[in-house]
Design a protein around this motif. Structure first.
Motif, PDB file in Angstrom:
ATOM      1  N   SER A 147       0.834  -1.201   0.000  1.00 16.28           N
ATOM      2  CA  SER A 147       0.000   0.000   0.000  1.00 16.28           C
ATOM      3  C   SER A 147       0.869   1.251   0.000  1.00 16.28           C
ATOM      4  CB  SER A 147      -0.893   0.037   1.244  1.00 16.28           C
ATOM      5  OG  SER A 147      -1.761  -1.060   1.272  1.00 16.28           O
ATOM      6  N   SER A 148       0.365   2.263  -0.635  1.00 18.66           N
ATOM      7  CA  SER A 148       1.068   3.544  -0.687  1.00 18.66           C
ATOM      8  C   SER A 148       0.664   4.373   0.534  1.00 18.66           C
ATOM      9  CB  SER A 148       0.687   4.281  -1.974  1.00 18.66           C
ATOM     10  OG  SER A 148       1.245   5.560  -1.981  1.00 18.66           O
ATOM     11  N   VAL A 149       1.656   4.880   1.256  1.00 13.18           N
ATOM     12  CA  VAL A 149       1.406   5.677   2.454  1.00 13.18           C
ATOM     13  C   VAL A 149       2.128   7.003   2.305  1.00 13.18           C
ATOM     14  CG1 VAL A 149       1.707   5.837   4.962  1.00 13.18           C
ATOM     15  CG2 VAL A 149       1.166   3.626   3.903  1.00 13.18           C
ATOM     16  N   LYS A 150       1.396   8.088   2.500  1.00  5.19           N
ATOM     17  CA  LYS A 150       1.972   9.433   2.482  1.00  5.19           C
ATOM     18  C   LYS A 150       1.918   9.951   3.912  1.00  5.19           C
ATOM     19  CE  LYS A 150       3.229  13.359   0.566  1.00  5.19           C
ATOM     20  NZ  LYS A 150       4.400  13.594  -0.187  1.00  5.19           N
ATOM     21  N   VAL A 151       3.054  10.411   4.441  1.00  6.41           N
ATOM     22  CA  VAL A 151       3.144  10.865   5.828  1.00  6.41           C
ATOM     23  C   VAL A 151       3.452  12.360   5.863  1.00  6.41           C
ATOM     24  CG1 VAL A 151       4.396  10.630   8.011  1.00  6.41           C
ATOM     25  CG2 VAL A 151       3.924   8.605   6.621  1.00  6.41           C
ATOM     26  N   HIS A 152       2.728  13.062   6.702  1.00  3.27           N
ATOM     27  CA  HIS A 152       3.034  14.470   6.990  1.00  3.27           C
ATOM     28  C   HIS A 152       3.255  14.603   8.480  1.00  3.27           C
ATOM     29  CE1 HIS A 152       2.520  16.572   3.219  1.00  3.27           C
ATOM     30  NE2 HIS A 152       1.518  15.778   2.967  1.00  3.27           N
ATOM     31  N   ASP A 153       4.448  14.925   8.871  1.00  2.00           N
ATOM     32  CA  ASP A 153       4.783  15.160  10.276  1.00  2.00           C
ATOM     33  C   ASP A 153       4.640  16.656  10.525  1.00  2.00           C
ATOM     34  OD1 ASP A 153       5.908  15.548  12.773  1.00  2.00           O
ATOM     35  OD2 ASP A 153       7.698  14.373  12.364  1.00  2.00           O
ATOM     36  N   LEU A 154       3.473  17.052  10.997  1.00  2.00           N
ATOM     37  CA  LEU A 154       3.178  18.473  11.171  1.00  2.00           C
ATOM     38  C   LEU A 154       4.004  19.114  12.280  1.00  2.00           C
ATOM     39  CD1 LEU A 154      -0.699  18.427  10.729  1.00  2.00           C
ATOM     40  CD2 LEU A 154       1.046  19.025   9.038  1.00  2.00           C
ATOM     41  N   ALA A 155       4.551  18.297  13.164  1.00  2.00           N
ATOM     42  CA  ALA A 155       5.400  18.855  14.224  1.00  2.00           C
ATOM     43  C   ALA A 155       6.737  19.316  13.651  1.00  2.00           C
ATOM     44  CB  ALA A 155       5.625  17.822  15.322  1.00  2.00           C
ATOM     45  N   ASN A 156       7.247  18.604  12.659  1.00  2.00           N
ATOM     46  CA  ASN A 156       8.551  18.934  12.079  1.00  2.00           C
ATOM     47  C   ASN A 156       8.469  19.669  10.744  1.00  2.00           C
ATOM     48  OD1 ASN A 156      10.348  17.840  14.091  1.00  2.00           O
ATOM     49  ND2 ASN A 156       9.487  15.860  13.513  1.00  2.00           N
ATOM     50  N   LYS A 157       7.336  19.559  10.080  1.00  2.00           N
ATOM     51  CA  LYS A 157       7.133  20.266   8.818  1.00  2.00           C
ATOM     52  C   LYS A 157       5.704  20.802   8.780  1.00  2.00           C
ATOM     53  CE  LYS A 157       7.816  19.979   3.885  1.00  2.00           C
ATOM     54  NZ  LYS A 157       7.853  19.140   2.705  1.00  2.00           N
ATOM     55  N   PRO A 158       5.456  21.855   9.571  1.00  4.40           N
ATOM     56  CA  PRO A 158       4.086  22.362   9.674  1.00  4.40           C
ATOM     57  C   PRO A 158       3.649  23.144   8.439  1.00  4.40           C
ATOM     58  CG  PRO A 158       5.569  23.747  10.936  1.00  4.40           C
ATOM     59  CD  PRO A 158       6.389  22.589  10.420  1.00  4.40           C
ATOM     60  N   PHE A 159       2.355  23.197   8.239  1.00  2.00           N
ATOM     61  CA  PHE A 159       1.776  24.073   7.234  1.00  2.00           C
ATOM     62  C   PHE A 159       1.771  25.477   7.828  1.00  2.00           C
ATOM     63  CE2 PHE A 159       0.552  20.156   5.464  1.00  2.00           C
ATOM     64  CZ  PHE A 159       0.155  20.374   4.160  1.00  2.00           C
ATOM     65  N   PRO A 160       1.932  26.494   6.996  1.00  2.00           N
ATOM     66  CA  PRO A 160       1.908  27.851   7.547  1.00  2.00           C
ATOM     67  C   PRO A 160       0.513  28.203   8.057  1.00  2.00           C
ATOM     68  CG  PRO A 160       2.020  27.908   5.142  1.00  2.00           C
ATOM     69  CD  PRO A 160       2.148  26.471   5.553  1.00  2.00           C
ATOM     70  N   HIS A 161       0.476  28.954   9.145  1.00  2.00           N
ATOM     71  CA  HIS A 161      -0.805  29.453   9.623  1.00  2.00           C
ATOM     72  C   HIS A 161      -1.318  30.463   8.601  1.00  2.00           C
ATOM     73  CE1 HIS A 161       0.781  27.658  13.287  1.00  2.00           C
ATOM     74  NE2 HIS A 161      -0.470  27.565  13.661  1.00  2.00           N
ATOM     75  N   LEU A 162      -2.638  30.515   8.442  1.00  2.00           N
ATOM     76  CA  LEU A 162      -3.213  31.376   7.416  1.00  2.00           C
ATOM     77  C   LEU A 162      -2.950  32.841   7.708  1.00  2.00           C
ATOM     78  CD1 LEU A 162      -6.685  29.801   6.575  1.00  2.00           C
ATOM     79  CD2 LEU A 162      -4.460  29.388   5.512  1.00  2.00           C
ATOM     80  N   GLU A 163      -2.592  33.528   6.645  1.00  4.48           N
ATOM     81  CA  GLU A 163      -2.400  34.970   6.684  1.00  4.48           C
ATOM     82  C   GLU A 163      -3.216  35.565   5.538  1.00  4.48           C
ATOM     83  OE1 GLU A 163       1.805  35.692   6.494  1.00  4.48           O
ATOM     84  OE2 GLU A 163       2.161  34.805   8.464  1.00  4.48           O
ATOM     85  N   GLU A 164      -3.218  36.865   5.448  1.00  4.66           N
ATOM     86  CA  GLU A 164      -4.036  37.553   4.443  1.00  4.66           C
ATOM     87  C   GLU A 164      -3.749  37.049   3.030  1.00  4.66           C
ATOM     88  OE1 GLU A 164      -5.042  42.079   2.899  1.00  4.66           O
ATOM     89  OE2 GLU A 164      -3.823  41.795   4.689  1.00  4.66           O
ATOM     90  N   VAL A 165      -2.485  36.839   2.689  1.00  2.00           N
ATOM     91  CA  VAL A 165      -2.137  36.399   1.336  1.00  2.00           C
ATOM     92  C   VAL A 165      -2.738  35.028   1.026  1.00  2.00           C
ATOM     93  CG1 VAL A 165       0.101  35.345   1.912  1.00  2.00           C
ATOM     94  CG2 VAL A 165      -0.298  36.280  -0.387  1.00  2.00           C
ATOM     95  N   HIS A 166      -2.833  34.141   2.036  1.00  4.57           N
ATOM     96  CA  HIS A 166      -3.455  32.833   1.809  1.00  4.57           C
ATOM     97  C   HIS A 166      -4.929  33.006   1.478  1.00  4.57           C
ATOM     98  CE1 HIS A 166      -0.012  31.671   4.457  1.00  4.57           C
ATOM     99  NE2 HIS A 166       0.137  30.805   3.479  1.00  4.57           N
ATOM    100  N   LEU A 167      -5.611  33.786   2.296  1.00  2.00           N
ATOM    101  CA  LEU A 167      -7.050  33.984   2.081  1.00  2.00           C
ATOM    102  C   LEU A 167      -7.314  34.664   0.745  1.00  2.00           C
ATOM    103  CD1 LEU A 167      -8.022  35.007   5.707  1.00  2.00           C
ATOM    104  CD2 LEU A 167      -8.343  32.793   4.597  1.00  2.00           C
ATOM    105  N   GLN A 168      -6.499  35.643   0.391  1.00  2.00           N
ATOM    106  CA  GLN A 168      -6.654  36.295  -0.914  1.00  2.00           C
ATOM    107  C   GLN A 168      -6.473  35.285  -2.038  1.00  2.00           C
ATOM    108  OE1 GLN A 168      -3.646  39.308  -0.651  1.00  2.00           O
ATOM    109  NE2 GLN A 168      -5.042  40.860   0.181  1.00  2.00           N
TER     110      GLN A 168
END
Length: 185
Positions: free
Chosen positions: A12-33
Motif C-alpha cells: 500500500s502507498s502511504v503518504k506521511v506528513h509530520d506536522l510537528a517537524n514540517k508544519p503548514f503555515p498558519h493562514l495569513e491575508e495572502v493565503h485567504l486572498q
C-alpha cells in the motif's frame, strides 16, 4: 494505526506528513486572498501562498483512508493540525454552500483519529474538556468525511496509566481495524 492498516497489503502507498517537524503555515491575508482569487488572476505571491493548500487538498482527495494523530493540548488540537485543516477547508473545493445548507465535497473517505491525552477524557468528570474529538468529527464531517473513528491513548500522565495506555489503545485499534476496509496497492 498505519502499520495495522497496511499489514494486510504491505505494498500500500502511504503518504506521511509530520506536522510537528514540517508544519503548514498558519493562514495569513495572502493565503485567504489566494483562496478567493481565480487561479489565472493570482499574483506570484498568491500562487506561492496557495501551493500548500492545493497540495494538501490533492493528497486528501487521492487518499482512501486518512490517519490523523491528534494530541490533546490544553483541551484542543495543536495549532499545526489546525493550520492543516485551515488549508484543506476551502469553499468551492472541499465544501460548498447550497440552498439546503453546506455540503462537504470530500466524500468516501475513512478517517482514523489517534487521540492521545495525559488524562482520561472519554469518560468520567473530564469528558466535557475534550474538544479534540468533537471538533475533528465536526470539521471533517463538514468537509464530507463522516466515517470518523477515534482511537484513544489516554491517561498517559496518570499513575499507572502510562504503563497500560498504549496497550489498551492498540487492543482497541485492533478490534476496530479488524472490520476496516482493506487497503489496495
Amino acid at each position: 494505526m498505519v502499520e495495522m492498516l497496511t499489514a494486510p497489503t504491505p505494498s500500500s502507498s502511504v503518504k506521511v506528513h509530520d506536522l510537528a517537524n514540517k508544519p503548514f503555515p498558519h493562514l495569513e491575508e495572502v493565503h485567504l486572498q489566494s483562496f478567493f482569487t481565480p487561479a489565472d488572476n493570482r499574483t506570484p505571491a498568491q500562487q506561492q501562498a496557495v501551493r500548500h493548500s492545493d497540495e494538501a487538498i490533492r493528497e486528501v482527495m487521492e487518499a482512501d483512508i486518512l490517519v490523523i494523530g491528534a494530541p490533546l493540548y490544553n483541551f484542543g488540537i495543536p495549532s499545526t493540525l489546525k493550520a492543516w485543516i485551515d488549508h484543506i477547508a476551502r469553499a468551492g473545493i472541499t465544501f460548498r454552500y447550497t440552498e439546503a445548507g453546506p455540503e462537504g465535497l470530500v466524500k468516501g473517505k475513512k478517517v482514523y483519529v489517534a487521540l492521545s491525552s495525559g488524562g482520561v477524557y472519554s469518560e468520567g468528570p473530564l469528558t466535557g474538556y475534550d474538544f479534540v474529538a468533537p471538533y475533528l468529527q465536526t470539521v471533517l464531517g463538514f468537509l464530507g468525511m463522516t466515517d470518523v473513528t477515534i482511537v484513544r491513548v489516554e491517561g498517559t500522565s496518570l499513575p499507572g496509566g502510562q504503563d497500560t495506555a498504549l496497550d489498551k489503545a492498540l487492543a482497541s485499534a485492533g478490534s476496530l481495524l479488524a472490520a476496516a476496509p482493506v487497503l489496495t496497492s
